[in-house]
Design an enzyme around this catalytic site. Structure first.
Site, PDB file in Angstrom:
ATOM      1  N   GLU A  44       5.785  21.089 -51.720  1.00 34.36           N
ATOM      2  CA  GLU A  44       6.655  19.912 -51.713  1.00 34.36           C
ATOM      3  C   GLU A  44       8.109  20.317 -51.436  1.00 34.36           C
ATOM      4  O   GLU A  44       8.561  21.370 -51.873  1.00 34.36           O
ATOM      5  CB  GLU A  44       6.577  19.184 -53.054  1.00 34.36           C
ATOM      6  CG  GLU A  44       5.263  18.456 -53.271  1.00 34.36           C
ATOM      7  CD  GLU A  44       5.221  17.727 -54.603  1.00 34.36           C
ATOM      8  OE1 GLU A  44       6.261  17.703 -55.305  1.00 34.36           O
ATOM      9  OE2 GLU A  44       4.155  17.196 -54.952  1.00 34.36           O
ATOM     10  N   LYS A 197       0.420   7.913 -10.707  1.00 33.17           N
ATOM     11  CA  LYS A 197      -0.624   8.731 -11.321  1.00 33.17           C
ATOM     12  C   LYS A 197      -1.470   7.911 -12.280  1.00 33.17           C
ATOM     13  O   LYS A 197      -1.058   6.870 -12.773  1.00 33.17           O
ATOM     14  CB  LYS A 197      -0.026   9.935 -12.053  1.00 33.17           C
ATOM     15  CG  LYS A 197       0.652   9.604 -13.382  1.00 33.17           C
ATOM     16  CD  LYS A 197       1.011  10.869 -14.127  1.00 33.17           C
ATOM     17  CE  LYS A 197       1.421  10.610 -15.555  1.00 33.17           C
ATOM     18  NZ  LYS A 197       2.572   9.799 -15.774  1.00 33.17           N
ATOM     19  N   ARG A 199      -3.677   8.347 -15.882  1.00 32.20           N
ATOM     20  CA  ARG A 199      -3.860   9.232 -17.035  1.00 32.20           C
ATOM     21  C   ARG A 199      -5.162   8.842 -17.745  1.00 32.20           C
ATOM     22  O   ARG A 199      -5.197   7.868 -18.498  1.00 32.20           O
ATOM     23  CB  ARG A 199      -2.676   9.118 -17.995  1.00 32.20           C
ATOM     24  CG  ARG A 199      -2.643  10.178 -19.082  1.00 32.20           C
ATOM     25  CD  ARG A 199      -1.580   9.878 -20.120  1.00 32.20           C
ATOM     26  NE  ARG A 199      -0.228  10.031 -19.637  1.00 32.20           N
ATOM     27  CZ  ARG A 199       0.447  11.181 -19.624  1.00 32.20           C
ATOM     28  NH1 ARG A 199      -0.151  12.286 -20.045  1.00 32.20           N
ATOM     29  NH2 ARG A 199       1.679  11.242 -19.193  1.00 32.20           N
ATOM     30  N   ASP A 223      12.278  13.682 -16.259  1.00 33.59           N
ATOM     31  CA  ASP A 223      11.487  13.028 -17.299  1.00 33.59           C
ATOM     32  C   ASP A 223      12.267  13.112 -18.610  1.00 33.59           C
ATOM     33  O   ASP A 223      13.242  13.859 -18.708  1.00 33.59           O
ATOM     34  CB  ASP A 223      10.124  13.721 -17.437  1.00 33.59           C
ATOM     35  CG  ASP A 223       9.022  12.743 -17.855  1.00 33.59           C
ATOM     36  OD1 ASP A 223       9.356  11.630 -18.309  1.00 33.59           O
ATOM     37  OD2 ASP A 223       7.841  13.100 -17.740  1.00 33.59           O
TER      38      ASP A 223
END
Length: 316
Positions: A44, A197, A199, A223
């Site tokens: 934690e 394209k 996908r 991109d």
């Protein structure tokens, strides 16, 4: 380092990108706030803020890059600590906003994780978010607090402008990135092309067609995120096959997971230009990859937010 005049501005960082945080604080002229992140024996997160922030405007720098779940928990716990320490405002500076790719229900029974993360940050107590190149602009609307989204295109465009490349064409790797490609094309006064394209499944791309004239030209693919590099390398290879003279690529967020480095190294990409919103591990620092710093931009944005000046001038 020139010292910033207002002591109520404090900048803290967690573990996701300490080098960038130190660069940002140097540009602002403030030290990094004193805090520690440790773990209990069961893993934690335990956080301690080691200086007073009562009545201060705090800026917390944390990308939610890999390991994303660890970094999100650190962020939420630190926001809670700052709220309980009576900070006046808690401004979350997220160079990279993780879980952003699930921004809508594309199929039945899918979560919208970018909305979930926005809810968590807001509920923890953040009063503003400052980020760079969200994967989808509608994520700003997932928050009910102010969100300032800076753009990476000017930094990337300036770099290519200084290279003085001739006869260039800016290429969007898919239809969703056309606006981004258009912004770079306008800056570099170049035409654009689009890769159409399909996908079939996540992280698997198949190039179908190239829209636009790329024959004999120097192509620059832009991109926002490069993850496994499947899309970008497939695109680069397709551009060369269709007559492009050489191919450069650039992105804001270099996630570069799995086989990304090997794919880039073996691809037709001459140079991949990225920013340091996500730190590059040593094994990712290859000759083909050129990192640029977003620290001056983010530092200027923090100063403008703190001084209640216009941030919109930085969007361009």
């Amino acid at each position: 380092m020139a010292k910033y005049g207002d002591p109520s501005l404090k900048v803290f960082t967690l573990n996701s990108n300490k080098d960038l945080a130190h660069e940002i604080t140097e540009h602002i002229g403030v030290p990094v706030g004193k805090s520690s992140v440790t773990r209990f024996s069961d893993g934690e997160v335990q956080i301690n803020i080691e200086e007073s922030i009562r009545g201060c405007d705090v800026y917390l720098i944390q990308s939610t890059s890999a390991p994303a779940n660890e970094h999100i928990m650190e962020l939420l716990i630190m926001i809670d600590a700052m709220k309980r320490a009576s900070a006046r405002t808690i401004n979350v500076v997220m160079p990279y906003y993780g879980y952003a790719r699930q921004d809508r229900k594309a199929r039945a029974r899918e979560p919208i994780t970018s909305k979930l993360v926005a809810n968590l940050i807001e509920t923890a107590g953040a009063t503003r978010v400052l980020t760079l190149d969200l994967h989808a602009t509608q994520i700003q609307g997932f928050f009910d607090i102010p969100v300032d989204q800076l753009m990476g295109v000017p930094i990337l465009s300036t770099y290519f402008e200084e290279k003085k490349l001739e006869d260039i064409v800016i290429v969007s790797p898919d239809h969703g990135g056309v606006v981004r490609a258009r912004k770079m094309a306008d800056r570099l006064k170049a035409p654009i092309a689009i890769i159409d394209k399909r996908r079939p499944k996540p992280n698997v791309a198949e190039v179908m067609n190239i829209v636009g004239n790329i024959e004999g030209k120097t192509a620059i693919i832009i991109d926002d995120i490069i993850d496994t590099a499947g899309t970008i390398t497939l695109a680069a290879n397709a551009l060369v096959e269709h007559g492009a003279k050489e191919v450069y690529a650039c992105c804001t967020h270099p996630v570069l997971s799995g086989p990304a480095i090997e794919r880039i190294d073996n691809s037709k990409i001459k140079e991949l230009v990225v920013t340091n919103t996500i730190p590059l591990d040593e094994d990712k620092k290859i000759d083909k990859i050129t990192p640029l710093s977003v620290a001056p931009l983010m530092a200027e944005a923090i100063i403008r937010v703190h001084e209640h000046a216009s941030v919109s001038k930085l969007f361009d």
